[in-house]
Write a protein that holds these residues in place. Structure first.
Motif, PDB file in Angstrom:
ATOM      1  N   UNK A 111       0.836  -1.206   0.000  1.00 45.48           N
ATOM      2  CA  UNK A 111       0.000   0.000   0.000  1.00 45.48           C
ATOM      3  C   UNK A 111       0.872   1.257   0.000  1.00 45.48           C
ATOM      4  N   UNK A 112       1.933   1.256   0.802  1.00 45.30           N
ATOM      5  CA  UNK A 112       2.822   2.422   0.873  1.00 45.30           C
ATOM      6  C   UNK A 112       3.557   2.624  -0.450  1.00 45.30           C
ATOM      7  N   UNK A 113       3.970   1.525  -1.086  1.00 53.53           N
ATOM      8  CA  UNK A 113       4.652   1.622  -2.376  1.00 53.53           C
ATOM      9  C   UNK A 113       3.690   2.196  -3.418  1.00 53.53           C
ATOM     10  N   UNK A 114       2.456   1.717  -3.414  1.00 52.28           N
ATOM     11  CA  UNK A 114       1.452   2.257  -4.331  1.00 52.28           C
ATOM     12  C   UNK A 114       1.208   3.730  -4.087  1.00 52.28           C
ATOM     13  N   UNK A 115       1.167   4.131  -2.816  1.00 52.76           N
ATOM     14  CA  UNK A 115       0.979   5.546  -2.485  1.00 52.76           C
ATOM     15  C   UNK A 115       2.169   6.370  -2.970  1.00 52.76           C
ATOM     16  N   UNK A 116       3.394   5.805  -2.836  1.00 48.52           N
ATOM     17  CA  UNK A 116       4.586   6.503  -3.332  1.00 48.52           C
ATOM     18  C   UNK A 116       4.480   6.692  -4.845  1.00 48.52           C
ATOM     19  N   UNK A 117       4.094   5.639  -5.558  1.00 51.23           N
ATOM     20  CA  UNK A 117       3.955   5.725  -7.020  1.00 51.23           C
ATOM     21  C   UNK A 117       2.888   6.755  -7.400  1.00 51.23           C
TER      22      UNK A 117
END
Length: 118
Positions: free
Chosen positions: A37-43
């Motif tokens: 989820x955090x990686x998706x938010x970063x992207x």
């Protein structure tokens, strides 16, 4: 803006990976979901500067004058971003989930140079 290759690094033998693997499975799965989820938010936050999404990297083959061999390295994934400077590109990855949630160790960022004479 210039293009920069960001390579996500981590070692299977690092203390961070050992601690990750020592977590109870349910806790590790929850951390994985948090990290995804955090990686998706970063992207999503950086979608305007992501030039190529990249992705995870698989097993490595090395080709040399001696032939082809299976090798391992610390590269786990990559993304290409655009930024005004090398420093600006690097700052995009401060506090990235690669090493704040996942057991990755670092992100290395390098400029994609033009082909000489091209």
């Amino acid at each position: 803006m210039n293009a920069y290759l960001a390579v996500f690094l981590g070692s299977k033998n690092s203390p961070r990976m050992a601690a990750w693997m020592a977590m109870p499975e349910a806790e590790r799965k929850a951390k994985e979901q948090e990290g995804i989820a955090a990686w998706g938010a970063w992207m999503q936050k950086h979608h305007d500067v992501v030039a190529f999404t990249g992705g995870p990297l698989g097993k490595t083959k090395r080709v040399s004058g001696s032939g082809v061999a299976d090798v391992s390295n610390q590269m786990g994934g990559f993304v290409v971003v655009r930024a005004e400077s090398h420093e600006a590109a690097a700052k995009l990855f401060e506090k990235h989930p690669q090493f704040t949630i996942f057991p990755g160790e670092a992100v290395e960022i390098m400029p994609v140079m033009p082909i000489p004479g091209g």
